[in-house]
Design an enzyme around this catalytic site. Sequence first.
Site, PDB file in Angstrom:
ATOM      1  N   GLU A 161       1.019  -0.163   6.635  1.00 25.43           N
ATOM      2  CA  GLU A 161       2.014  -1.099   6.118  1.00 25.43           C
ATOM      3  C   GLU A 161       2.707  -1.855   7.261  1.00 25.43           C
ATOM      4  O   GLU A 161       3.234  -1.252   8.201  1.00 25.43           O
ATOM      5  CB  GLU A 161       3.056  -0.345   5.288  1.00 25.43           C
ATOM      6  N   THR A 175       1.148  -7.505   0.481  1.00 23.50           N
ATOM      7  CA  THR A 175       0.299  -6.318   0.474  1.00 23.50           C
ATOM      8  C   THR A 175      -0.815  -6.427  -0.563  1.00 23.50           C
ATOM      9  O   THR A 175      -1.967  -6.062  -0.307  1.00 23.50           O
ATOM     10  CB  THR A 175       1.137  -5.055   0.202  1.00 23.50           C
ATOM     11  N   HIS A 178       7.852  -0.076   6.504  1.00 22.21           N
ATOM     12  CA  HIS A 178       8.140  -1.251   5.673  1.00 22.21           C
ATOM     13  C   HIS A 178       9.565  -1.720   5.964  1.00 22.21           C
ATOM     14  O   HIS A 178      10.467  -0.903   6.147  1.00 22.21           O
ATOM     15  CB  HIS A 178       7.999  -0.879   4.192  1.00 22.21           C
ATOM     16  N   ASP A 209      -1.894  -4.509   7.059  1.00 22.39           N
ATOM     17  CA  ASP A 209      -2.005  -5.425   5.915  1.00 22.39           C
ATOM     18  C   ASP A 209      -1.404  -6.796   6.183  1.00 22.39           C
ATOM     19  O   ASP A 209      -1.934  -7.814   5.756  1.00 22.39           O
ATOM     20  CB  ASP A 209      -1.402  -4.803   4.652  1.00 22.39           C
ATOM     21  N   HIS A 210      -0.289  -6.844   6.914  1.00 24.14           N
ATOM     22  CA  HIS A 210       0.351  -8.125   7.215  1.00 24.14           C
ATOM     23  C   HIS A 210       1.417  -7.909   8.284  1.00 24.14           C
ATOM     24  O   HIS A 210       1.626  -6.784   8.755  1.00 24.14           O
ATOM     25  CB  HIS A 210       0.956  -8.754   5.954  1.00 24.14           C
TER      26      HIS A 210
END
Length: 730
Positions: free
Chosen positions: A260, A304, A421, A482-483
């Site tokens: 994440e 996500t 996150h 993911d990003h």
Amino acid sequence: MKKKKLINFIQTRTGFFCLLVILFTLKYIFAAYHDFNLGISDLYQHIIMWISPIGSAVLLLSIGFYFSKPVVSYVIMLIMDFANTGLLFANILNYRQFADFITVKTMTNAAKVAPGLGKSAVALLKPSDLILWLDLIIVIGFLLAHKIKIDQKSYGLLTPFTITTCGALILSLNVFLAESSRPRLLGTTFDRSYIVKYLGIDTFTVYDGVKNEQTEQVNRNANTADLNKILAYTRKNKLPVNPQYYGAAKGKNVIVIHLESFQQFVIDLKINGKEVTPFLNSIYHSRHSLSFSNFYHQVGIGRTSDAENMLETSTFGISDGSLFTALGSSNTFQAAPQILRENGNYTSAVFHGNVGSFWNRDDVYKNMGYNYFFDQNYYSHDQSDSIGYGIKDKVMFAESVKYLERMQQPFYSKFITVTNHTPFDMDEEDRDPNFKTADTSDKAINNYFETAHYLDQAIREFFNYLNKSGLMKNTVVMIYGDHYGLSNSENETLAPIIGESSDTWNSYNNVQMQRVPFMLYSPSLKGKIMNEVAGEIDVLPTLLHLLGISNKNYIQFGNDLLSPKYKPWIVFRNGTIVSQKYVIIGGKGKKGTVYDRISGKEIINYTEKENKEIAELAKKGKMALKYSDLLNNHNLLRFYTPKGFKPVDPGQFDYLSNFQQMEALRAKLKTKSTALISTHKRSTTRFYRTDAPELNGRHNEITEIPESVAENHLDKKKDNDSQKKKREYN
């Protein structure tokens, strides 16, 4: 005197109307706290939720005022109130069963399933449900007993119009407050519960109905001519395989670890003399890893969920929201789980410690063909176990292995982490006392290194288990970010830490910050670090070829990164293009800003060759996004079934009985079971070691199946006492 005035007011039609609105609002608020888990976190959100049922209730009940006959007016108001209460009640029952709210598609299909739901619906009823209907029973009783009299006064059109206008204004205020708390609430639908929390069930139902109709309209306009264009485009761009790697991991398990918000710059980075992610660094540089130094995320608004979609299907997310939430419940997918099932008899599962409905995963995963989805209901529920968006990573990995070991091999499994996150908060007990983070003016940056360090430790513990249990020998582990985690607004503060200057930081640097890790690790792989530009869209073709599965018949927009003919370029969802030579901001070609990717310098005067190359890249990027959007928005895959592929039947999957299904299959296969627990003839959870403070003294959480899972009592809202009872299965 005041009591008499109130009674007299209720005897008027306006007073009766206000009474119904107030009573409905009160029971809605009761249901929101008693029956739903809306995740309300602060006073502002509480206030928004209190307001959310008022506007729609006023609008609905105001319909009664447009009928001139007094009795008819009262009856219509009661019918509207009854219908509104019925919708609320239906959502309560649905939430008890599925932890989700009723969609319009569910309502339209209700007749197909209603005959078999009688007994199960009755089992969901609770004594507290009477509260929802009690006000209507009493009000109707008072009307019949003439305690409340029918107001015979004529109200014309001005009063009804005024009331309707007031309802519209209240609803507008509700939307304004909701948007101020959660920007782009309707544009980026993370979860249906978000809309209900902020706007209420009535507004959610209308919104869902509009979205459903838009989807249906798009589907009605679809045609096979568009599909043929897309097929021609993707077939033209297919590349030959690399003989050295094609089938190198044939028949092996695949474990995907979703990092994440993890960015590439963290790899090999040291803070105060210590590596932030020492274990991931070792995997990145391992001789058994295929690692990529210039691998970019390509997500859009869907964040996500966009990343998941690209890795599972090799198609882009949509331009105006999350594909998962907007189209995922109805679209046809040709995704990794089903492709691997048809080409290698793979079993598939997702492990994620958040609610199953977040990003609409509980629907999308079924349409993708996932056998099992282990959401937060399959994990421990002590308050200390969770933070932010779900179960902490160390706890999630540790408590997943008792399910992982029951999967028939070969399997395809995905672990979605959450601790790293935004806003990157951590409990003090989870911090590593031997790791001192950065001391910048930005708290998010300082926290980011701590949560990334924690994530690294969690993955090390999981790898230790894979090695000790012997599972690693027959497994490929895919690790990817993911990003981005830190936004562009934080990059200038971050710049000195990563060896850049805040003064010269520009859009080129922001693009480079979109790089995320991508590694493929297996003890049998001949590894190397690859520096070519690559992206998330390329993952599925690369993985399939490693497993010895051809992708030539599938519609995929990515390419095998290991192909000798691979042409390194990628396009972001916003149109920005990155190739080996150029960074083209916004995909506008030379009309926009273009940088030399190697030097980072802006190109001002273009040569004829540069003009041609940039124009071609801009055209390719635009075409890829256009065809992917056409494919997904029109659900064109329903018209195309590749040879050797069987379309998914989502109705065959039940994520509330994962454990029972796995145990039943083990029992059926007996000595032919390939599950790790079967081949070891006992549980392998004994090999798992974690320093997670939450599990100190609670090792049984790793080794034992919760009673609520073992007895298939996943009602989503569990009794705390039942959570303490465990049952061990070996």
